[in-house]
Design a protein around this motif. Structure first.
Motif, PDB file in Angstrom:
ATOM      1  N   LYS A 176       0.894  -1.069   0.025  1.00 32.70           N
ATOM      2  CA  LYS A 176       0.117  -0.025  -0.481  1.00 32.70           C
ATOM      3  C   LYS A 176       1.186   1.725   0.190  1.00 32.70           C
ATOM      4  O   LYS A 176       0.403   2.220  -0.802  1.00 32.70           O
ATOM      5  N   LYS A 177       1.984   1.321   0.596  1.00 29.37           N
ATOM      6  CA  LYS A 177       2.606   2.515   0.738  1.00 29.37           C
ATOM      7  C   LYS A 177       3.661   2.587  -0.679  1.00 29.37           C
ATOM      8  O   LYS A 177       3.533   3.840  -0.987  1.00 29.37           O
ATOM      9  N   LYS A 178       4.036   1.237  -0.896  1.00 29.47           N
ATOM     10  CA  LYS A 178       4.811   2.070  -1.703  1.00 29.47           C
ATOM     11  C   LYS A 178       3.494   1.728  -3.723  1.00 29.47           C
ATOM     12  O   LYS A 178       4.668   1.722  -4.663  1.00 29.47           O
ATOM     13  N   ASN A 179       2.539   1.593  -3.239  1.00 29.40           N
ATOM     14  CA  ASN A 179       2.136   0.937  -4.830  1.00 29.40           C
ATOM     15  C   ASN A 179       2.237   0.404  -5.105  1.00 29.40           C
ATOM     16  O   ASN A 179       2.146   0.543  -6.262  1.00 29.40           O
ATOM     17  N   LEU A 180       2.954  -0.691  -4.822  1.00 31.48           N
ATOM     18  CA  LEU A 180       2.842  -1.701  -5.407  1.00 31.48           C
ATOM     19  C   LEU A 180       1.697  -3.103  -5.661  1.00 31.48           C
ATOM     20  O   LEU A 180       0.907  -2.900  -4.016  1.00 31.48           O
ATOM     21  N   PRO A 181       1.744  -3.661  -6.595  1.00 29.05           N
ATOM     22  CA  PRO A 181       0.318  -5.423  -6.085  1.00 29.05           C
ATOM     23  C   PRO A 181       1.456  -6.150  -4.859  1.00 29.05           C
ATOM     24  O   PRO A 181       3.127  -5.923  -4.608  1.00 29.05           O
ATOM     25  N   ILE A 182       0.503  -6.968  -4.205  1.00 31.64           N
ATOM     26  CA  ILE A 182       0.933  -7.370  -2.950  1.00 31.64           C
ATOM     27  C   ILE A 182       2.266  -8.313  -2.860  1.00 31.64           C
ATOM     28  O   ILE A 182       2.828  -8.616  -2.359  1.00 31.64           O
ATOM     29  N   ARG A 183       2.074  -9.152  -3.965  1.00 35.20           N
ATOM     30  CA  ARG A 183       3.683 -10.021  -4.273  1.00 35.20           C
ATOM     31  C   ARG A 183       4.385  -9.418  -4.844  1.00 35.20           C
ATOM     32  O   ARG A 183       5.518  -9.446  -4.081  1.00 35.20           O
ATOM     33  N   GLU A 184       4.838  -7.987  -5.326  1.00 30.69           N
ATOM     34  CA  GLU A 184       5.589  -7.260  -5.542  1.00 30.69           C
ATOM     35  C   GLU A 184       6.296  -6.905  -4.202  1.00 30.69           C
ATOM     36  O   GLU A 184       7.976  -7.110  -4.674  1.00 30.69           O
ATOM     37  N   ALA A 185       5.607  -6.367  -3.485  1.00 22.92           N
ATOM     38  CA  ALA A 185       5.983  -5.858  -2.286  1.00 22.92           C
ATOM     39  C   ALA A 185       6.520  -7.430  -1.558  1.00 22.92           C
ATOM     40  O   ALA A 185       7.695  -6.836  -0.830  1.00 22.92           O
TER      41      ALA A 185
END
Length: 124
Positions: A91-100
């Motif tokens: 959420k913080k990095k505005n990434l898909p969950i898998r990428e985070a």
């Protein structure tokens, strides 16, 4: 072995005048009382195995889940939930969950994780 005395009539005195609806309501009330401590335990306690299982259901492999859980444990944040750590980072990095999560597996972005839980109850 002696036969147990039949005391059904004595034990049912407090229930005998209840309707079917009242009996059902009483049953579910008692069932809730019985499981309440288990539910509280589940809400307030976790384990590495539980957290790995959560991550598996989020789409991570067992090796990836193990790496994430180990990192979360090193930071002392297991109680916050490993899946929650990944979700908040995404959420913080505005990434898909898998990428985070994969960032964490690669050893990246761990310095940002403690800050995801600062700021009080709204972030807990």
């Amino acid at each position: 072995m002696s036969k147990r005395p039949d005391d059904f009539e004595v034990r049912r005195q407090h229930l005998k005048n209840l309707t079917d609806e009242e009996l059902e309501r009483r049953f579910w009330q008692l069932a809730e009382e019985i499981v309440k401590p288990l539910v509280e335990l589940a809400y307030n306690h976790t384990s590495p195995a539980v957290e790995r299982s959560v991550l598996l259901r989020m789409g991570f492999s067992s090796i990836e889940a193990k790496a994430i859980v180990e990192g979360v444990m090193k930071l002392g944040l297991l109680g916050k939930g490993a899946g929650n750590v990944v979700y908040r980072l995404a959420k913080k990095k505005n990434l898909p969950i898998r990428e985070a999560g994969l960032l964490l597996v690669e050893g990246k972005a761990w310095e940002e994780v403690p800050g995801l839980f600062e700021g009080g109850a709204a972030n807990a």
